[in-house]
Design a protein around this motif. Sequence first.
Motif, short mmCIF file in Angstrom:
data_model
loop_
_atom_site.label_atom_id
_atom_site.label_comp_id
_atom_site.label_asym_id
_atom_site.label_seq_id
_atom_site.Cartn_x
_atom_site.Cartn_y
_atom_site.Cartn_z
N LEU A 66 0.83 -1.21 0.00
CA LEU A 66 0.00 0.00 0.00
C LEU A 66 0.86 1.26 0.00
N ALA A 113 -6.13 4.78 -0.73
CA ALA A 113 -4.92 4.09 -0.25
C ALA A 113 -4.57 4.53 1.16
N ASP A 150 2.15 1.67 -3.50
CA ASP A 150 1.07 2.21 -4.34
C ASP A 150 0.87 3.69 -4.06
#
Length: 155
Positions: A18, A141, A21
Amino acid sequence: MTAGTSEKEAAGQLLDNLYLDMFHLIEEHTQCRVNLERSNASGAILLARTRFQHGGSNSVSTAQIPTENSAEFNALCRVVDSEDGICVERQAVDKSKGYVEPLHWFSVLPPMSLRHAVSKFKDCIELVAESTNLQRQLGEALDWIAKLRQIALLN
């Protein structure tokens, strides 16, 4: 003990993914904003060039923009919030349906610099939609990261 350790490792691995990302989304969003600024500045310069080159009676000014007493018309471009995110819907020019080309308010044959300025500003609309979608993905996110960190603290 091994089940708890493997869950923590899996949560840590998910958090790492995460965060990666998130960094990629930040990089894409920053690049999108830079492109937006460049496109907007380029369009403004082209618009200024048009005003400079075609000054006088052919000058591009607010006097040529429709007012309340002008004929009704529909927008050629509409920003829509859909399931896939923000998207831009464009309509074809069709005078019978009320879709007119704003570029022709200034003349039937507008200067090339004005055409290029219009193209740059159209790109800006697309970039704003892309930037908004990236910002939403970044927010999602960050929400997942906060949730996973909260869960990791509870265990």
